[in-house]
Structure formats: C-alpha cells, structure tokens
Scaffold this motif. Structure first.
Motif, PDB file in Angstrom:
ATOM      1  N   GLN A  79     -79.085 -14.096 -38.612  1.00  0.00           N
ATOM      2  CA  GLN A  79     -79.061 -14.861 -37.364  1.00  0.00           C
ATOM      3  C   GLN A  79     -77.634 -14.948 -36.823  1.00  0.00           C
ATOM      4  N   VAL A  80     -76.685 -15.165 -37.712  1.00  0.00           N
ATOM      5  CA  VAL A  80     -75.274 -15.238 -37.301  1.00  0.00           C
ATOM      6  C   VAL A  80     -74.860 -13.921 -36.651  1.00  0.00           C
ATOM      7  N   ARG A  81     -75.180 -12.818 -37.324  1.00  0.00           N
ATOM      8  CA  ARG A  81     -74.796 -11.503 -36.792  1.00  0.00           C
ATOM      9  C   ARG A  81     -75.421 -11.267 -35.426  1.00  0.00           C
ATOM     10  N   LYS A  82     -76.702 -11.643 -35.319  1.00  0.00           N
ATOM     11  CA  LYS A  82     -77.419 -11.418 -34.063  1.00  0.00           C
ATOM     12  C   LYS A  82     -76.796 -12.256 -32.937  1.00  0.00           C
ATOM     13  N   ASP A  83     -76.572 -13.535 -33.214  1.00  0.00           N
ATOM     14  CA  ASP A  83     -76.011 -14.416 -32.183  1.00  0.00           C
ATOM     15  C   ASP A  83     -74.645 -13.916 -31.712  1.00  0.00           C
ATOM     16  N   LEU A  84     -73.806 -13.508 -32.673  1.00  0.00           N
ATOM     17  CA  LEU A  84     -72.444 -13.109 -32.303  1.00  0.00           C
ATOM     18  C   LEU A  84     -72.431 -11.752 -31.602  1.00  0.00           C
TER      19      LEU A  84
ATOM     20  N   SER B  98     -70.532 -13.176 -42.242  1.00  0.00           N
ATOM     21  CA  SER B  98     -71.692 -13.841 -41.635  1.00  0.00           C
ATOM     22  C   SER B  98     -72.400 -14.696 -42.690  1.00  0.00           C
ATOM     23  N   ALA B  99     -72.299 -14.296 -43.949  1.00  0.00           N
ATOM     24  CA  ALA B  99     -72.929 -15.092 -45.016  1.00  0.00           C
ATOM     25  C   ALA B  99     -72.221 -16.441 -45.161  1.00  0.00           C
ATOM     26  N   TYR B 100     -70.886 -16.411 -45.078  1.00  0.00           N
ATOM     27  CA  TYR B 100     -70.097 -17.650 -45.177  1.00  0.00           C
ATOM     28  C   TYR B 100     -70.440 -18.595 -44.032  1.00  0.00           C
ATOM     29  N   ILE B 101     -70.435 -18.040 -42.815  1.00  0.00           N
ATOM     30  CA  ILE B 101     -70.735 -18.865 -41.637  1.00  0.00           C
ATOM     31  C   ILE B 101     -72.164 -19.409 -41.725  1.00  0.00           C
ATOM     32  N   GLY B 102     -73.104 -18.501 -42.054  1.00  0.00           N
ATOM     33  CA  GLY B 102     -74.503 -18.894 -42.099  1.00  0.00           C
ATOM     34  C   GLY B 102     -74.764 -19.974 -43.129  1.00  0.00           C
ATOM     35  N   ASP B 103     -74.118 -19.829 -44.279  1.00  0.00           N
ATOM     36  CA  ASP B 103     -74.301 -20.797 -45.352  1.00  0.00           C
ATOM     37  C   ASP B 103     -73.907 -22.196 -44.882  1.00  0.00           C
ATOM     38  N   ARG B 104     -72.761 -22.297 -44.225  1.00  0.00           N
ATOM     39  CA  ARG B 104     -72.279 -23.607 -43.765  1.00  0.00           C
ATOM     40  C   ARG B 104     -72.988 -24.107 -42.512  1.00  0.00           C
ATOM     41  N   ALA B 105     -73.563 -23.165 -41.754  1.00  0.00           N
ATOM     42  CA  ALA B 105     -74.254 -23.565 -40.514  1.00  0.00           C
ATOM     43  C   ALA B 105     -75.744 -23.798 -40.754  1.00  0.00           C
ATOM     44  N   GLY B 106     -76.208 -23.441 -41.954  1.00  0.00           N
ATOM     45  CA  GLY B 106     -77.621 -23.642 -42.255  1.00  0.00           C
ATOM     46  C   GLY B 106     -78.539 -22.629 -41.589  1.00  0.00           C
ATOM     47  N   VAL B 107     -78.044 -21.429 -41.352  1.00  0.00           N
ATOM     48  CA  VAL B 107     -78.890 -20.363 -40.804  1.00  0.00           C
ATOM     49  C   VAL B 107     -78.653 -19.084 -41.615  1.00  0.00           C
ATOM     50  N   SER B 108     -79.480 -18.078 -41.404  1.00  0.00           N
ATOM     51  CA  SER B 108     -79.353 -16.847 -42.185  1.00  0.00           C
ATOM     52  C   SER B 108     -78.179 -15.999 -41.667  1.00  0.00           C
ATOM     53  N   PRO B 109     -77.597 -15.178 -42.540  1.00  0.00           N
ATOM     54  CA  PRO B 109     -76.528 -14.265 -42.100  1.00  0.00           C
ATOM     55  C   PRO B 109     -76.994 -13.360 -40.958  1.00  0.00           C
TER      56      PRO B 109
ATOM     57  N   LEU C  42     -74.130 -21.534 -31.654  1.00  0.00           N
ATOM     58  CA  LEU C  42     -72.760 -21.075 -31.383  1.00  0.00           C
ATOM     59  C   LEU C  42     -71.768 -22.225 -31.559  1.00  0.00           C
ATOM     60  N   ALA C  43     -72.156 -23.416 -31.077  1.00  0.00           N
ATOM     61  CA  ALA C  43     -71.280 -24.579 -31.239  1.00  0.00           C
ATOM     62  C   ALA C  43     -71.090 -24.890 -32.725  1.00  0.00           C
ATOM     63  N   THR C  44     -72.155 -24.722 -33.492  1.00  0.00           N
ATOM     64  CA  THR C  44     -72.042 -24.968 -34.935  1.00  0.00           C
ATOM     65  C   THR C  44     -71.109 -23.949 -35.592  1.00  0.00           C
ATOM     66  N   TYR C  45     -71.255 -22.680 -35.224  1.00  0.00           N
ATOM     67  CA  TYR C  45     -70.374 -21.652 -35.809  1.00  0.00           C
ATOM     68  C   TYR C  45     -68.916 -21.997 -35.542  1.00  0.00           C
ATOM     69  N   LEU C  46     -68.645 -22.410 -34.300  1.00  0.00           N
ATOM     70  CA  LEU C  46     -67.257 -22.722 -33.941  1.00  0.00           C
ATOM     71  C   LEU C  46     -66.738 -23.876 -34.791  1.00  0.00           C
ATOM     72  N   ARG C  47     -67.614 -24.863 -35.002  1.00  0.00           N
ATOM     73  CA  ARG C  47     -67.197 -26.001 -35.822  1.00  0.00           C
ATOM     74  C   ARG C  47     -66.937 -25.576 -37.269  1.00  0.00           C
ATOM     75  N   VAL C  48     -67.798 -24.703 -37.781  1.00  0.00           N
ATOM     76  CA  VAL C  48     -67.617 -24.196 -39.143  1.00  0.00           C
ATOM     77  C   VAL C  48     -66.274 -23.467 -39.253  1.00  0.00           C
ATOM     78  N   LEU C  49     -65.972 -22.657 -38.235  1.00  0.00           N
ATOM     79  CA  LEU C  49     -64.752 -21.845 -38.294  1.00  0.00           C
ATOM     80  C   LEU C  49     -63.488 -22.683 -38.139  1.00  0.00           C
ATOM     81  N   ARG C  50     -63.617 -23.799 -37.421  1.00  0.00           N
ATOM     82  CA  ARG C  50     -62.447 -24.658 -37.203  1.00  0.00           C
ATOM     83  C   ARG C  50     -62.267 -25.661 -38.329  1.00  0.00           C
ATOM     84  N   ASP C  51     -63.201 -25.696 -39.269  1.00  0.00           N
ATOM     85  CA  ASP C  51     -63.104 -26.630 -40.393  1.00  0.00           C
ATOM     86  C   ASP C  51     -61.829 -26.314 -41.186  1.00  0.00           C
ATOM     87  N   PRO C  52     -61.066 -27.367 -41.535  1.00  0.00           N
ATOM     88  CA  PRO C  52     -59.825 -27.134 -42.270  1.00  0.00           C
ATOM     89  C   PRO C  52     -60.019 -26.323 -43.549  1.00  0.00           C
TER      90      PRO C  52
END
Lengths: 208, 208
Positions: free
Chosen positions: A48-53, A35-46, A15-25
């Motif tokens: 996983q992103v959907r499930k966590d959120l 979720s694909a965009y977030i997952g790609d930058r966070a190094g996890v599958s889409p 979750l901390a990683t997702y927040l950092r990805v989203l706050r990236d300029p």
C-alpha cells in the motif's frame, strides 16, 4: 505547483500518516527508509505504501528504499505541510475556545491567527493570545493574514452562512465542527468533523 | 449476543453510515431498500454495501433489496445503537464543556450523564445539566449510571492516567481528545480523535 489530484480521503489520510512517520525523531539519522518500515509504523502493508507513493512519482530502490530527506520534502510539498498554514476560526464559544488552546494544531504546523464571533459580549475579549473580532472583519483579516483555512465552531443554524462568508473571503478549505452538513461553496474543500460518528464506531465494540 | 468481530475501522464506519441512511426520515414508508439506494446515499458502491452487509448475514433479494425494518433492527443491534449508550466525561475545561453541550451526541443516541474533574474550582459547578464531580467518584458513578463509554478531555499529560482509571471503573470504550497516544488498557477499545489530522487532510487540497 498545480492543484493536487482528487484522491480518496483514505489515501490523503495515509499520506499524512507517512509524513508523520518520516518526521518522527526516531527516524533521524537514517538516510533511507523502506516501504516496510513506513508501513509497519503507519499500520498499512508495504504494498500500500509503494502504491500510494508511486502516484506521486516516488519509487524506492529495491533493497535500499526511499531517500529519507527527499521523500519528506516531496510529501510535505504535496500535503502543503512544508509551511505553516494559517487558519481563522469563527465561533468563540466553548468549542472555539478549546480549539484555540488545542496544542495539537501548533505541533503540526497550523496556527489559528484570528477568532471571530457575532456576540458583542465576546468581541474584544481575549482568547489565548488573540482578541476576538467581529465577524464583519473576516474578509479583511483573511487577506491581511494570508489565511488559507477556516474553522467553523458555531451552532448548526449558523454554519452555512459562516461557510459562505469564508468562501467569499477567499478561504479555500473549511473544517466544520457544527453537527450539520454544509453545502461546499464552489472551489472550496469542506471537511466536517462528526464527533458522534466517533462514538458510533466505538459502540460497535461494546458488549452486546 | 457475542462480541462483534474485529473488522477494519473503515468498515465499522460504513456500517454506521448505512444505519444513518436507513434511519433518515426520507426513507420512511418504504418496505425495501436496495444496495444501490444505500450506496448512493452513503457514497460507496452497491457492491461494497452488499459485501459489508453479507458479513453479518444480510442478503438482499435480487430486484427487491433488503427488508427495511429488519435491516435497521439488525444493524442497530450490531452497532449497539438500539439503546441509549451512557457516557461519562473527564475534564471539565473548554473542550469538556463544549462536548457536554454538543447537540450531535444526543441526536444520535449518546448521553453524557456525568462529568469529572480534579480541579477544586470546577468540582461542584454546573455544566449544562450535570454537576461536575471529583474524579475520585468515577468508578462508583460508572456503576450507578451503567455507563459504557468514557470520554477524555484532559491535557495530554493526564490522559493515560485517566484512561487507566476508566478501565478500572469498568468502561470498555474510550474516546480520547487529548493530543497524545494512549496505551489501550486490556479489554478496552480506545479511539483517539486527532483534530490536527483533519487539518492535514484539508491542506492537501490547498493551492500549492
């Protein structure tokens, strides 16, 4: 806001990683993120992103994704990173000095507002922008500063005593750098940074 | 021995935990340990223990478990922790000084054998039991010492340069403490310690 549910460490970290990805300029200007965009930058599958959120009620719109501004706000509140968190540090030796000067904390919204030690040679000296105070003043200063996090940078023999004093002072989260295990006082979350563990994980990749 | 397979970070970290559990003095005297015993002390399920160990050919005997001495030897070889690993450190500031004096490394089989800096005021001074050397001597000293691991404790603007110099010197593993991302040089494993991430994970448990 009610306390956050207890979830695995790895999930909190994601979750901390997702927040950092989203706050990236680089994300600025977008209205939606997938979720694909977030997952790609966070190094996890889409997935996983959907499930966590989804645990926190966030559901993206198919083909569109998540509303960026809303998701940042929600995640920041969940992570308590929608405000500056004030920390106090006990132990003004080399490690404590290094932590006070570590630029990574300020960049991410953490402020070390006070430093304490028991050594008369250190009390009263300057460390960055703060003056080292005697650890007797811990409780009073925690209250004055509205501090929430305690950072322990004392030798291992002293770390439990310091943790207990932090708990009595009202701190609810402790980051321990001493190479020893701390019994978490009631109602306090303790996280120990095990620097040797980092080397152990690296060693796995060394040639046999 | 051939290079270890690339497995998830979390799996490497669990293997290191298993080895620590098995080397704990409280286990001494036992001939066998079960996956339930290891899992209980490592904080993971017995199934996870069995799965992780089976990747490396370790299969416990039903109702008996794993042969303790054999398992320790095998895990230690896999983790390259069957020998003292020699590290060198670049950056003799507060953080570097703290790391040299961090007792957790020695306890776990890591030795920081040399420290380097570029600052003439630091070169030649004592840091614990070593004398700070100019970073120009890095490659020569890595070879002399048979060092395998480089530790970076310099400001963020210098960390990539130092990482590249470490790679050229033949180091194959780097632990980075600078709050910046490093592009891993070819054939080098880089691990960054993100201290702010630790605080972020703690903040999740603070009251809203």
């Amino acid at each position: 806001m009610s306390p956050n549910p207890v979830i695995p460490d790895s999930a909190v970290s994601r979750l901390a990683t997702y927040l950092r990805v989203l706050r990236d300029p680089r994300v600025e200007g977008r209205q939606h993120v997938s979720s694909a965009y977030i997952g790609d930058r966070a190094g996890v599958s889409p997935d996983q992103v959907r499930k966590d959120l989804s645990h926190f009620g966030e559901v993206g719109r198919p083909g569109v994704g998540y509303d960026l501004e809303h998701l940042i706000g929600h995640l920041a509140r969940i992570m308590r990173l929608d405000r500056v968190q004030t920390a106090v540090l006990v132990g003004a030796g080399n490690l404590g000095s290094a932590l006070v000067q570590y630029t990574g904390f300020g960049q991410r919204g953490f402020r070390i507002a006070a430093v304490f030690d028991i050594d008369p040679q250190r009390v009263g000296t300057n460390l960055g922008e703060v003056v080292v105070e005697h650890v007797d003043r811990l409780a009073q200063r925690v209250e004055e500063l509205g501090a929430t996090i305690g950072i322990i940078a004392v030798p291992r023999w002293a770390c439990q005593t310091v943790a207990d004093a932090m708990a009595s002072s009202g701190l609810r989260a402790i980051l321990n750098f001493a190479p020893a295990k701390i019994e978490a006082p009631e109602g306090v979350n303790v996280r120990s940074v095990d620097l040797a563990r980092e080397l152990e994980c690296l060693a796995y990749y060394l040639p046999g």
